[in-house]
Structure formats: C-alpha cells, structure tokens
Design a protein around this motif. Structure first.
Motif, PDB file in Angstrom:
ATOM      1  N   TRP A 176       0.828  -1.213   0.000  1.00 53.38           N
ATOM      2  CA  TRP A 176       0.000   0.000   0.000  1.00 53.38           C
ATOM      3  C   TRP A 176       0.861   1.262   0.000  1.00 53.38           C
ATOM      4  N   ILE A 177       1.986   1.215   0.706  1.00 53.62           N
ATOM      5  CA  ILE A 177       2.874   2.373   0.850  1.00 53.62           C
ATOM      6  C   ILE A 177       3.901   2.351  -0.273  1.00 53.62           C
ATOM      7  N   LYS A 178       3.845   3.344  -1.145  1.00 52.06           N
ATOM      8  CA  LYS A 178       4.763   3.424  -2.275  1.00 52.06           C
ATOM      9  C   LYS A 178       5.711   4.607  -2.073  1.00 52.06           C
ATOM     10  N   ASP A 179       6.961   4.319  -1.755  1.00 52.84           N
ATOM     11  CA  ASP A 179       7.880   5.416  -1.436  1.00 52.84           C
ATOM     12  C   ASP A 179       8.797   5.811  -2.587  1.00 52.84           C
ATOM     13  N   SER A 180       8.687   5.157  -3.738  1.00 42.11           N
ATOM     14  CA  SER A 180       9.613   5.450  -4.830  1.00 42.11           C
ATOM     15  C   SER A 180       9.419   6.852  -5.385  1.00 42.11           C
ATOM     16  N   LEU A 181       8.181   7.311  -5.517  1.00 39.82           N
ATOM     17  CA  LEU A 181       7.948   8.659  -6.024  1.00 39.82           C
ATOM     18  C   LEU A 181       8.402   9.706  -5.012  1.00 39.82           C
ATOM     19  N   LEU A 182       8.181   9.443  -3.721  1.00 41.35           N
ATOM     20  CA  LEU A 182       8.651  10.370  -2.694  1.00 41.35           C
ATOM     21  C   LEU A 182      10.172  10.454  -2.720  1.00 41.35           C
ATOM     22  N   THR A 183      10.844   9.312  -2.840  1.00 41.41           N
ATOM     23  CA  THR A 183      12.306   9.306  -2.896  1.00 41.41           C
ATOM     24  C   THR A 183      12.810  10.141  -4.067  1.00 41.41           C
ATOM     25  N   LYS A 184      12.181   9.987  -5.212  1.00 39.44           N
ATOM     26  CA  LYS A 184      12.582  10.771  -6.380  1.00 39.44           C
ATOM     27  C   LYS A 184      12.302  12.259  -6.179  1.00 39.44           C
ATOM     28  N   THR A 185      11.162  12.568  -5.583  1.00 37.22           N
ATOM     29  CA  THR A 185      10.803  13.968  -5.353  1.00 37.22           C
ATOM     30  C   THR A 185      11.780  14.637  -4.394  1.00 37.22           C
ATOM     31  N   LEU A 186      12.142  13.956  -3.339  1.00 40.62           N
ATOM     32  CA  LEU A 186      13.119  14.496  -2.393  1.00 40.62           C
ATOM     33  C   LEU A 186      14.457  14.752  -3.076  1.00 40.62           C
ATOM     34  N   ALA A 187      14.857  13.827  -3.934  1.00 40.33           N
ATOM     35  CA  ALA A 187      16.128  13.989  -4.648  1.00 40.33           C
ATOM     36  C   ALA A 187      16.058  15.162  -5.620  1.00 40.33           C
ATOM     37  N   ASP A 188      14.948  15.270  -6.342  1.00 39.39           N
ATOM     38  CA  ASP A 188      14.803  16.361  -7.311  1.00 39.39           C
ATOM     39  C   ASP A 188      14.840  17.733  -6.638  1.00 39.39           C
ATOM     40  N   LEU A 189      14.295  17.809  -5.425  1.00 44.64           N
ATOM     41  CA  LEU A 189      14.239  19.079  -4.698  1.00 44.64           C
ATOM     42  C   LEU A 189      15.487  19.322  -3.849  1.00 44.64           C
ATOM     43  N   GLY A 190      16.361  18.329  -3.753  1.00 40.65           N
ATOM     44  CA  GLY A 190      17.562  18.469  -2.931  1.00 40.65           C
ATOM     45  C   GLY A 190      17.303  18.331  -1.447  1.00 40.65           C
ATOM     46  N   TYR A 191      16.254  17.588  -1.085  1.00 41.34           N
ATOM     47  CA  TYR A 191      15.866  17.455   0.325  1.00 41.34           C
ATOM     48  C   TYR A 191      16.218  16.085   0.913  1.00 41.34           C
ATOM     49  N   GLU A 192      17.072  15.316   0.245  1.00 41.23           N
ATOM     50  CA  GLU A 192      17.327  13.946   0.711  1.00 41.23           C
ATOM     51  C   GLU A 192      17.768  13.900   2.179  1.00 41.23           C
ATOM     52  N   ALA A 193      18.564  14.875   2.617  1.00 36.88           N
ATOM     53  CA  ALA A 193      19.105  14.851   3.973  1.00 36.88           C
ATOM     54  C   ALA A 193      18.431  15.870   4.894  1.00 36.88           C
ATOM     55  N   PHE A 194      17.355  16.455   4.444  1.00 40.64           N
ATOM     56  CA  PHE A 194      16.734  17.524   5.243  1.00 40.64           C
ATOM     57  C   PHE A 194      16.016  16.974   6.468  1.00 40.64           C
ATOM     58  N   TRP A 195      15.247  15.900   6.308  1.00 42.38           N
ATOM     59  CA  TRP A 195      14.543  15.285   7.429  1.00 42.38           C
ATOM     60  C   TRP A 195      15.303  14.039   7.877  1.00 42.38           C
ATOM     61  N   THR A 196      15.347  13.808   9.182  1.00 39.72           N
ATOM     62  CA  THR A 196      16.026  12.635   9.730  1.00 39.72           C
ATOM     63  C   THR A 196      15.034  11.493   9.891  1.00 39.72           C
ATOM     64  N   PRO A 197      15.279  10.360   9.251  1.00 40.01           N
ATOM     65  CA  PRO A 197      14.372   9.221   9.422  1.00 40.01           C
ATOM     66  C   PRO A 197      14.465   8.660  10.835  1.00 40.01           C
ATOM     67  N   ARG A 198      13.392   8.014  11.243  1.00 33.68           N
ATOM     68  CA  ARG A 198      13.340   7.397  12.567  1.00 33.68           C
ATOM     69  C   ARG A 198      13.240   5.881  12.442  1.00 33.68           C
ATOM     70  N   ALA A 199      13.837   5.220  13.419  1.00 29.65           N
ATOM     71  CA  ALA A 199      13.715   3.771  13.504  1.00 29.65           C
ATOM     72  C   ALA A 199      12.318   3.424  14.019  1.00 29.65           C
ATOM     73  N   ALA A 200      11.999   2.148  14.027  1.00 32.21           N
ATOM     74  CA  ALA A 200      10.661   1.720  14.431  1.00 32.21           C
ATOM     75  C   ALA A 200      10.298   2.171  15.843  1.00 32.21           C
ATOM     76  N   ASP A 201      11.304   2.336  16.718  1.00 38.75           N
ATOM     77  CA  ASP A 201      11.038   2.754  18.091  1.00 38.75           C
ATOM     78  C   ASP A 201      10.928   4.263  18.244  1.00 38.75           C
ATOM     79  N   GLY A 202      11.036   5.001  17.146  1.00 35.25           N
ATOM     80  CA  GLY A 202      10.883   6.457  17.186  1.00 35.25           C
ATOM     81  C   GLY A 202      12.173   7.213  17.349  1.00 35.25           C
ATOM     82  N   LYS A 203      13.277   6.505  17.557  1.00 37.31           N
ATOM     83  CA  LYS A 203      14.561   7.196  17.724  1.00 37.31           C
ATOM     84  C   LYS A 203      15.155   7.551  16.371  1.00 37.31           C
TER      85      LYS A 203
END
Length: 357
Positions: free
Chosen positions: A326-353
């Motif tokens: 259901w969750i398709k992240d490929s377009l989001l990944t491309k959009t972040l790269a196109d905008l230069g935002y790949e490193a702007f937000w920090t991803p979190r692990a499953a525990d929220g850290k």
C-alpha cells in the motif's frame, strides 16, 4: 475494474509508482479539477493545518496548475477521517492528508488508495474537566471520554491507556465531533476528551479543561500520525499530475519545517478558526522537522502496522492487507532527490529514535 498486476511507468516523475494498465491517450488527458481534503476542525472553518494547510495557504497547487487550466478544490469536512473515506469511496476526492487510523480503515474496507507521503507527527492531549476529580490516567477508568470514533484518536486512546494497564473498554466512550465535544465538556456530560493541541489548549485557556496528559516532547505511543494518499484510479490515469501534486506537498512540508517560518505557520493555521495562541503553545519547543516530516520511514510504517493490528482487533477491518504494498515510497524518494531534500529530514527507527548515519 482494478488491475491485478502492477508494472512500472517511465512517465516523467511518476517512475516506478503506478500500474501501467491504461492507454497513452488516457494518461495524457488532463482533469478539469483536482480535489484535496484534510480533516475539519472544532472551530468549523474549512481550512487545514499541518502540511496540507500550508499547501493551501501558499497556493502552491493553484500556481502550479493554473497554466493547465486545472482548478484546485479543497474539502475539510467536520466528519474528518471517516468523512474523507466516504468521499474517496464515492470518488469525490483525488488526494487527502488525514489520520493514520482512518487511512487504514478506509484501505481495509476496500477504498483503493496509495500512500505517497507521511503527514508528520503531532502530540495528543487528554483534557479533563477540573471538577471531574481525574488526577492520573488510571483515574479515567469508568469515566466518560469524548472523541470521534474511527479517527486517529481511537487508536491514541488505546495506546495511552495501555501504559496504565487499561483498555478502551474500561472507559465510557462518547462518539462526538469536535464542536460537540466542547459542548459536552461545558455541560458536564463528559469528563474528558482527546484531541490535538489547537482544540484542547484552546479549552485550557478558556478554563473548561486541564491537560491531564500529552505525548508532547517525544514520539510517545498515542501521538497522532497520518498519510498523504491518492485514489488509485486517478493515479493510474494521471501519473504526471500526481508527481506534480506530491512535489507541491513536499515543498509545503519543507516550508513548514523551517523555524524561520513559525509565525507564518501560526497565521495559516489560525485560518481554521482555532486561536492562534493555541498553535503557539502546541508547537512551543518542538522541532518543526519532526512535526512536518513526509518521510515514510520505519517509525511511520510501525505506526501504520500497529493501526492495522488495532483495527483487526476492534473488527473495524475484517481482513488484513499488505501494508508494504500500500505504501509506495519510490515517487517520494525521487521527489526528495529532485528538490535536494534527501538529507533535510532525519528518518526514525521503528522505536521512534532518530537514525544515526
């Protein structure tokens, strides 16, 4: 008829997201209008907060699609998530940003959507009447608690109560929409309510409730989360349009994540009719990047999967479905790269850290 096989498109920015089971002629046709929705609010004004509110406030989509002659239509129903699911089912919407539980309920009920991005994390507040004699979460046992069933707060209550060994069945639940919750608190017909800061903190200021508990300050169990979704039938026919809409959404999320824009955010959010100062208090001390991250990271996925488990347990959904499909992240990944935002937000692990690189 829904396609049974998913392939990958090479059309513009929509690469690797939507099934290519339609003709090129159909793909190139343009809609007359793009309809988007977000949850309504207790104040009753048809405006949104969070990234969807910023997307509207900055008129990013209106500016993007004006040259195409495509209108943008906004919906913010008082019925919030359940009403948005109904609109999706009736094909009265193309996109929506709303809570994680109704996202799951809608998909589990057969509403064919795809998740494009997350809508960030917000604290949940438990407000209680001062005269109700409720001093701890354990004191909620047997008390009358108001929120709207089928929304993210049904899951939030379950997770918050679990921390003190209680279940939703241990309280008396009153299924009320935002404005009706306020009236019920004021009349003394309910003892407590669950909501976001713009609602609960406004009631605190007016003296109607006190904050018993909140998840503010950390991604604690019970915090609200949600998804930005698209109707599959629209995405299949309009992959390039979807890519442009998601680009605008991510740009809005970026704007909402910059501390220099705090005052502008509060101005936009106050268009909902909720007091501006309630947003100031709700966001105080918070990292805007955490509040408005669009990332479909492990923490988001863990929350969605917990939501699905809850809906199955409560029989809100009859059959499980593949969350990862259901969750398709490929377009989001491309959009972040196109905008230069790949490193702007920090991803979190499953525990929220935060994930350390």
């Amino acid at each position: 008829m829904q396609p049974t096989r998913r392939t990958f498109l090479g059309l513009a920015a929509a690469t690797a997201v939507f099934p290519a089971t339609f003709s090129i002629t159909r793909a190139q046709s343009k809609p007359d209008v793009i309809r988007l929705a977000g949850p309504g609010n207790a104040a009753g004004r048809p405006y949104g907060n969070g990234s969807i509110g910023v997307l509207r406030g900055l008129e990013l989509l209106e500016k993007e699609f004006e040259p195409d002659g495509i209108r943008i239509e906004w919906q913010f129903p008082r019925g919030t998530g359940p009403a948005i699911n109904e609109a999706f089912a009736n094909r009265q919407l193309e996109f929506a940003s709303y809570g994680g539980l109704p996202n799951v309920v809608g998909r589990g009920a057969g509403v064919r959507t795809t998740v494009l991005a997350a809508s960030g994390i917000s604290p949940t507040y438990v407000g209680v009447r001062p005269a109700a004699g409720i001093k701890t979460l354990a004191d909620l046992k047997g008390k009358k608690v108001a929120f709207q069933r089928g929304t993210i707060f049904e899951l939030s209550l379950s997770l918050i109560l679990a921390g003190v060994g209680l279940k939703n069945e241990d309280v008396q639940i009153f299924d009320l929409q935002g404005a009706d919750q306020t009236a019920a608190i004021q009349s003394g017909d309910v003892d407590a309510l669950l909501g976001q800061g713009n609602q609960v903190l406004a009631l605190v200021k007016s003296g109607l409730v006190e904050v018993l508990y909140s998840t503010k300050g950390s991604p604690a169990p019970g915090s609200t989360f949600g998804s930005f979704t698209v109707l599959d039938s629209f995405a299949e026919a309009n992959p390039e349009i979807v890519a442009r809409v998601l680009r605008g959404y991510v740009q809005a999320s970026h704007f909402a994540s910059l501390d220099e824009n705090r005052d502008k955010l509060y101005d936009i959010f106050a268009l909902t009719g909720s007091p501006r100062e309630s947003y100031v208090a709700d966001y105080a001390g918070d990292d805007l990047r955490d509040r408005n991250s669009p990332l479909l990271d492990d923490f988001y996925r863990a929350n969605i999967k917990a939501g699905l488990d809850f809906t199955l347990e409560q029989k809100l959904v009859r059959k499980p479905f593949d969350v990862d499909e259901w969750i398709k992240d490929s377009l989001l990944t491309k959009t972040l790269a196109d905008l230069g935002y790949e490193a702007f937000w920090t991803p979190r692990a499953a525990d929220g850290k935060a994930v350390q690189f």
